[in-house]
Motif scaffolding. Structure first.
Motif, PDB file in Angstrom:
ATOM      1  N   VAL A  55      56.036  24.151 -13.979  1.00  0.00           N
ATOM      2  CA  VAL A  55      55.243  23.900 -15.187  1.00  0.00           C
ATOM      3  C   VAL A  55      55.240  22.407 -15.507  1.00  0.00           C
ATOM      4  N   ASP A  56      56.353  21.742 -15.257  1.00  0.00           N
ATOM      5  CA  ASP A  56      56.419  20.301 -15.489  1.00  0.00           C
ATOM      6  C   ASP A  56      55.471  19.556 -14.550  1.00  0.00           C
ATOM      7  N   ARG A  57      55.395  19.998 -13.305  1.00  0.00           N
ATOM      8  CA  ARG A  57      54.475  19.370 -12.347  1.00  0.00           C
ATOM      9  C   ARG A  57      53.023  19.632 -12.741  1.00  0.00           C
ATOM     10  N   LEU A  58      52.754  20.833 -13.221  1.00  0.00           N
ATOM     11  CA  LEU A  58      51.400  21.163 -13.690  1.00  0.00           C
ATOM     12  C   LEU A  58      51.003  20.248 -14.848  1.00  0.00           C
ATOM     13  N   ALA A  59      51.886  20.106 -15.837  1.00  0.00           N
ATOM     14  CA  ALA A  59      51.593  19.244 -16.984  1.00  0.00           C
ATOM     15  C   ALA A  59      51.474  17.782 -16.562  1.00  0.00           C
ATOM     16  N   ASP A  60      52.227  17.389 -15.557  1.00  0.00           N
ATOM     17  CA  ASP A  60      52.171  16.012 -15.069  1.00  0.00           C
ATOM     18  C   ASP A  60      50.776  15.689 -14.530  1.00  0.00           C
ATOM     19  N   GLY A  61      50.191  16.634 -13.766  1.00  0.00           N
ATOM     20  CA  GLY A  61      48.844  16.415 -13.241  1.00  0.00           C
ATOM     21  C   GLY A  61      47.808  16.338 -14.349  1.00  0.00           C
ATOM     22  N   ILE A  62      47.937  17.197 -15.357  1.00  0.00           N
ATOM     23  CA  ILE A  62      47.006  17.161 -16.480  1.00  0.00           C
ATOM     24  C   ILE A  62      47.154  15.848 -17.249  1.00  0.00           C
TER      25      ILE A  62
END
Length: 231
Positions: free
Chosen positions: A206-213
């Protein structure tokens, strides 16, 4: 002749049995065993987990920023509720076993339904990374630029001792403006151990997902060129 008087026989009184101390002890022991059996049937207290990092998520440059230390931005974000498959959108943690079997763990639960956990975690990560307010559901000035974030999770799989997998489609739309970016995120993380391991792995995803956003929003807001999906 006078008829002899008939003599009636009275029944002998029945002797009352006195309760012995041994009988009282037996009854007490039986009661205690019954109480212990009821206690054994009680459900154990569940353990609650969250996807949010207790230490705060990193920003785009790897340094956590929270509260007053976060840089002010001339824009805001608006994180819409995350769409989640019904199979996993529940307070209980759902894990995948071999043979296509899934277990719904009553003793291991999210601190909120998974949809809410994901929404609040993405919102928190983005506000910490960008220093922007999340104004979803809050009145705002029409002149304030807002980046609207929509996320649809298509796969949220947890396999204890093996891996965690997350697949999601997300989009960012700038209002006012003509920026619309739609991207797909798909990744896995190794998950050692039991439930603690898969929760930690999902937290990283989830942290990686938010990082891309967050990177897409920062690129657009800072005028560093057209926002792109992470490769």
């Amino acid at each position: 002749m006078t008829k002899p008087t008939e003599m009636t026989r009275r029944p002998r009184p029945t002797a009352h049995r006195r309760a012995t101390p041994l009988a009282g002890l037996t009854a007490t022991a039986a009661t205690a065993a019954f109480v212990l059996a009821l206690a054994g049937c009680a459900s154990p207290q569940p353990t609650f987990y969250t996807l949010a990092d207790a230490n705060g998520g990193p920003t785009a440059n790897g340094v956590a920023t929270t509260g007053a230390s976060a840089p002010a931005t001339p824009y805001a974000i608006e994180v819409s509720p995350v769409a989640v498959p019904e199979q996993v959108d529940r307070p209980q943690i759902v894990v995948t076993r071999s043979g296509g079997r899934v277990d719904i763990l009553e003793a291991s639960r999210w601190s909120a339904p998974l949809k809410n956990e994901l929404t609040s975690t993405i919102s928190r990560n983005l506000t910490q990374r960008l220093g922007a307010m999340d104004v979803y559901g809050v009145p705002r000035a029409d002149s304030l630029a807002v980046y609207r974030v929509s996320t649809s999770v298509q796969r949220f799989e947890s396999v204890p001792g093996e891996q965690a997998a997350l697949t999601a489609v997300w989009s960012v739309r700038k209002v006012p403006g003509d920026l619309v970016l739609t991207c797909r995120f798909a990744a896995t993380e190794p998950a050692s151990g039991g439930i603690d391991g898969v929760v930690a792995a999902q937290r990283k995803l989830v942290d990686r997902l938010a990082d891309g956003i967050g990177n897409a929003i920062a690129t657009s807001a800072q005028g560093m060129g057209a926002a792109r999906c992470a490769s």
